[in-house]
Design a protein around this motif. Structure first.
Motif, PDB file in Angstrom:
ATOM      1  N   UNK A   5       0.842  -1.212   0.000  1.00  0.00           N
ATOM      2  CA  UNK A   5       0.000   0.000   0.000  1.00  0.00           C
ATOM      3  C   UNK A   5       0.870   1.252   0.000  1.00  0.00           C
TER       4      UNK A   5
ATOM      5  N   UNK B 122       2.286   1.665  -3.416  1.00  0.00           N
ATOM      6  CA  UNK B 122       1.207   2.137  -4.288  1.00  0.00           C
ATOM      7  C   UNK B 122       0.965   3.631  -4.081  1.00  0.00           C
TER       8      UNK B 122
ATOM      9  N   UNK C 119       1.325   6.537  -6.844  1.00  0.00           N
ATOM     10  CA  UNK C 119       0.222   7.416  -7.256  1.00  0.00           C
ATOM     11  C   UNK C 119       0.619   8.882  -7.105  1.00  0.00           C
TER      12      UNK C 119
ATOM     13  N   UNK D  18       3.318   9.794  -9.923  1.00  0.00           N
ATOM     14  CA  UNK D  18       2.874   9.930 -11.319  1.00  0.00           C
ATOM     15  C   UNK D  18       1.943  11.123 -11.504  1.00  0.00           C
ATOM     16  N   UNK D  19       1.386  11.626 -10.404  1.00  0.00           N
ATOM     17  CA  UNK D  19       0.557  12.825 -10.542  1.00  0.00           C
ATOM     18  C   UNK D  19       1.385  14.108 -10.489  1.00  0.00           C
TER      19      UNK D  19
ATOM     20  N   UNK E 205       0.535  10.332 -14.875  1.00  0.00           N
ATOM     21  CA  UNK E 205      -0.741   9.656 -14.614  1.00  0.00           C
ATOM     22  C   UNK E 205      -1.678   9.702 -15.815  1.00  0.00           C
ATOM     23  N   UNK E 206      -1.460  10.645 -16.719  1.00  0.00           N
ATOM     24  CA  UNK E 206      -2.356  10.780 -17.874  1.00  0.00           C
ATOM     25  C   UNK E 206      -2.004   9.811 -19.002  1.00  0.00           C
TER      26      UNK E 206
ATOM     27  N   UNK F 150      -1.290   4.133 -16.400  1.00  0.00           N
ATOM     28  CA  UNK F 150      -2.555   3.748 -15.749  1.00  0.00           C
ATOM     29  C   UNK F 150      -2.718   2.230 -15.735  1.00  0.00           C
ATOM     30  N   UNK F 151      -2.407   1.597 -16.866  1.00  0.00           N
ATOM     31  CA  UNK F 151      -2.588   0.145 -16.964  1.00  0.00           C
ATOM     32  C   UNK F 151      -1.679  -0.582 -15.974  1.00  0.00           C
TER      33      UNK F 151
ATOM     34  N   UNK G 267      -0.518   0.557 -13.121  1.00  0.00           N
ATOM     35  CA  UNK G 267      -0.964   0.755 -11.743  1.00  0.00           C
ATOM     36  C   UNK G 267      -2.269   0.012 -11.460  1.00  0.00           C
ATOM     37  N   UNK G 268      -3.071  -0.230 -12.502  1.00  0.00           N
ATOM     38  CA  UNK G 268      -4.274  -1.051 -12.320  1.00  0.00           C
ATOM     39  C   UNK G 268      -3.884  -2.505 -12.053  1.00  0.00           C
ATOM     40  N   UNK G 269      -2.823  -2.968 -12.712  1.00  0.00           N
ATOM     41  CA  UNK G 269      -2.331  -4.333 -12.460  1.00  0.00           C
ATOM     42  C   UNK G 269      -1.828  -4.458 -11.027  1.00  0.00           C
TER      43      UNK G 269
ATOM     44  N   UNK H  40      -2.808  -2.692  -8.492  1.00  0.00           N
ATOM     45  CA  UNK H  40      -3.970  -2.652  -7.594  1.00  0.00           C
ATOM     46  C   UNK H  40      -4.657  -4.007  -7.527  1.00  0.00           C
ATOM     47  N   UNK H  41      -4.740  -4.704  -8.674  1.00  0.00           N
ATOM     48  CA  UNK H  41      -5.428  -5.997  -8.687  1.00  0.00           C
ATOM     49  C   UNK H  41      -4.671  -7.021  -7.845  1.00  0.00           C
ATOM     50  N   UNK H  42      -3.364  -7.106  -8.023  1.00  0.00           N
ATOM     51  CA  UNK H  42      -2.585  -8.067  -7.237  1.00  0.00           C
ATOM     52  C   UNK H  42      -2.588  -7.699  -5.758  1.00  0.00           C
TER      53      UNK H  42
END
Lengths: 358, 382
Positions: free
Chosen positions: A217, A220, A224, A227-228, A238-239, A244-245, A247-249, A251-253
């Protein structure tokens, strides 16, 4: 224990860590990973006793709450052996029905090269234990050893061992403690139920899973924020969909590890069912897997900035790379699951997957 | 914005129901009424099987009794669906209607529409397909060009829809289309209609899968006239309605169990003498399954409490659909296999079904790239 007490404990730990456990403070404890003053403050909040029964001065914090506390500590990279001192030690003394010793108490869950001999009135201890968390800082060490077909809890004092320092990738002390024909008093040798040592190892795995989730966490959150803030080609990172892809991976793991660890914490205390061990083994497997993946993604989106000691990402990621190997790596736990699944046969797989311990 | 799933387990009361479903499935298998397969929620169309489920009260489980439902909890329904999927049972006929068309009707339908469709759906006498995607409109659903023009007392529909599973065998579909020309607000001017697939002006063309199976269709809608009473919900609210339908579509156990029968089959083939390397691979897959099921149950429990875990559902679907494909890739390498469609060997047959259906896993119900975009927005990155 009520929910209010749980919230209170979490809030007080969060406040302490937010105020005190700064990246500079973590950095200052690089050598060995122990900040005695911070640990003292945690003890003043009685958090090290939270898991104890009320009669022993605790609030009987259940395992899901203890795991949340460990996650929180890990998300601040708290330099202290919290899993051992806050969870494993209180759990072990509760099993043995004795008081928690004073001072910093650490625990060694595997001690194959330690040999206890003698009998009541004349106990002797020889051998050594590798990779003891905070070994050089500890006042007391608890170990569960096999003896004559039974199990004994040994309560050992720092004057009884010699230290050979070692450390994990995060710089946390993982020391070798050696015992040379140490005479133990009868109060240092206490009976344990058979199977306690194994259960202690499993609890260690759940604890590390929780800490891995906490460190993830943190990685993560840093990712976040970074990247912003960081702009390249005229836009914040972040754009970019590629970022994005990734960081979504992550988040899933991370959520898979988090949910699985929560379920393992829920089932640990319940009556032993096949699903209990599956939950613990799955938690450590998923958390270990997420640790490697998450550390890779966090560093990748940070670019070269996260690759030096000047930026605090490494406090989280070096812990991820260390903790995933402690109390059994993914291979150890997954092979255990696999052997049980194979032994039970294909028809039993679905009943096992849907079992719930209550 | 936090994306966080609270770990949940199914209530103990669901265990009786689970045993009933297992007993039913054992009897079906004993009577050789179905052969377990992979991805049977797409490919296992069996009206009689669906009817027998209806007779047991397992269709329309959560719907009000006044519409033929059984007023069971969403978690009861979860138990029934996961048992059917794990067994590789042929559930395709009712899947879409039970999962999303029915709930949409309950939420947006008029009293007359609910009475017309829901009792027949719950009793296994009326089945639905989806009418969302178009040849030029896949991930970008709002670009739909199928349109409805207002006529006296109703609407005239024209356009084309694709990927309409079982449209050649079921009764109706919910058509998503434009009721107003596109404007700056791309999500405005879209509506949904309940359309009888036997209507004059409907032509259905097969779009065979890689296996040669006919499940998908292209549906041509050529001057199909429907009454005002066929509009579902409010004119112009189609986008909001269809996205709420997607939330139902994304959260279920079919998003990680499509290939589960192949795992059972490889365990049977391996027997008791798997080596350590094989145990490791199996253990990793089982650990992921345990975690995915834990996540999926946690989403279902959150939905049941009235929360809207849309981002979490997208996250679980991304993870789960990647897993169900990765799993058969790993099973394939556990021992020597020669996947063959329709093979007498169970494992070879199940692997063939899995591989030839696999490209769809990470496309249907929102591609994984779109889902990760949803997650990234939930994380505050977009």
């Amino acid at each position: 224990m009520s929910d209010e007490i749980g919230t209170l404990l979490l809030d007080s730990l969060e406040r302490l860590l937010r105020d005190q456990c700064t990246p500079e403070r973590v950095e200052a404890s690089e050598e060995g990973g122990f900040d005695a003053e911070l640990w003292q403050q945690i003890c003043e909040l009685e958090l090290h006793r939270a898991a104890l029964p009320e009669a022993q001065g605790g609030v009987e914090a259940d395992l899901p709450l203890m795991i949340e506390l460990l996650q929180l500590a890990a998300s601040y990279s708290l330099p202290a052996p919290v899993a051992e001192a806050m969870l494993l030690a209180p759990w072990l003394v509760t099993q043995a029905n004795i008081d928690l010793p004073d001072g910093l108490v650490t625990v060694a869950a595997r001690c194959d090269q330690l040999s206890l001999s003698g009998a009541a009135g004349n106990w002797q201890l020889s051998g050594d234990i590798g990779r003891v968390p905070a070994g050089r800082f500890a006042d007391q060490l608890l170990v569960a050893v096999s003896f004559d077909g039974a199990e004994k809890l040994l309560i050992l004092e720092s004057s009884q061992w010699t230290v050979e320092v070692g450390k994990n990738l995060a710089g946390e002390a993982r020391d070798r403690l050696s015992f040379s024909n140490q005479q133990l008093t009868d109060t240092q040798v206490v009976d344990l139920a058979v199977g306690t040592a194994e259960k202690l190892w499993q609890l260690g795995a759940v604890a590390r899973s929780g800490q891995l989730v906490g460190a993830l966490r943190r990685a993560q959150e840093l990712s976040h924020n970074y990247v912003q803030e960081r702009t390249q080609f005229g836009r914040p990172l972040a754009k970019f969909q590629a970022i994005q892809q990734q960081l979504a991976l992550l988040a899933a793991d991370l959520e898979a590890a988090s949910v699985m660890t929560g379920l393992a914490a829920l089932s640990f205390d319940k009556a032993t069912a096949a699903g209990d061990l599956l939950d613990i083994a799955s938690a450590k497997t998923q958390a270990g897997q997420a640790a490697g993946m998450g550390a890779r993604i966090a560093h990748q989106v940070h670019g070269a900035m996260g690759f030096t000691q000047e930026y605090p990402l490494h406090h989280a990621t070096r812990r991820l790379w260390s903790w995933r190997d402690e109390y059994g790596n993914e291979s150890v736990w997954a092979t255990l699951i696999g052997s049980q699944v194979v032994a039970a046969g294909g028809e039993q797989l679905w009943p096992l997957l849907t079992s719930t311990s209550r | 914005m936090p994306v966080r799933l609270n770990p949940a387990v199914l209530p103990a009361a669901t265990e009786t129901l689970r045993q009933q479903v297992r007993d039913f499935l054992a009897a079906e298998l004993a009577a050789k009424r179905f052969v377990p397969g992979c991805d049977k929620w797409l490919g296992g169309f069996d009206l009689e099987f669906s009817k027998r489920l209806a007779d047991n009260g397992w269709l329309g489980m959560t719907w009000p009794k006044q519409y033929g439902g059984h007023e069971r909890s969403a978690l009861d329904r979860y138990v029934v669906t996961e048992e059917l999927l794990a067994a590789g049972a042929p559930v395709a006929a009712h899947w879409v209607g039970d999962r999303q068309s029915g709930p949409s009707l309950l939420r947006y339908g008029t009293e007359q529409q609910k009475q017309q469709y829901l009792p027949a759906m719950a009793s296994g006498e009326h089945y639905f397909a989806i009418g969302m995607s178009e040849p030029g409109s896949g991930s970008d659903l709002a670009s739909a060009r199928t349109k409805a023009d207002k006529i006296d007392g109703g609407w005239r529909l024209n356009g084309r829809k694709i990927w309409c599973s079982s449209a050649h065998r079921v009764d109706s579909f919910i058509l998503f289309c434009r009721t107003q020309a596109p404007s700056d607000d791309r999500h405005a001017g879209l509506s949904q209609f309940l359309v009888d697939l036997k209507s004059p002006g409907i032509t259905i063309r097969p779009m065979n899968l890689l296996s040669g199976e006919h499940h998908f269709n292209e549906v041509f809608i050529d001057n199909v006239e429907v009454g005002d009473d066929c509009l579902l919900g409010k004119e112009g609210d189609g986008w909001a309605q269809v996205t709420s339908e997607l939330a139902f579509e994304r959260s279920g156990p079919e998003r990680f169990l499509s290939t589960f029968p192949a795992l059972v089959a490889v365990l049977k083939r391996l027997g008791r003498d798997a080596d350590r390397g094989q145990q490791l691979v199996i253990g990793r897959m089982v650990a992921q399954l345990r975690a995915l099921r834990g996540m999926s149950v946690s989403v279902a429990a959150a939905l049941d409490k009235g929360e809207a875990p849309n981002v979490e559902a997208a996250l679980v679907k991304d993870l789960g659909t990647r897993f169900e494909g990765d799993m058969v890739e790993q099973i394939r390498l556990l021992l020597e296999t020669q996947p063959e469609y329709g093979s007498d060997d169970e494992l070879d047959r199940l692997l063939a079904e899995s591989f030839l259906h696999m490209p769809g896993f990470t496309l249907r119900g929102g591609t994984n790239e779109i889902l990760r975009g949803v997650v990234a927005r939930g994380l505050g990155l977009r």
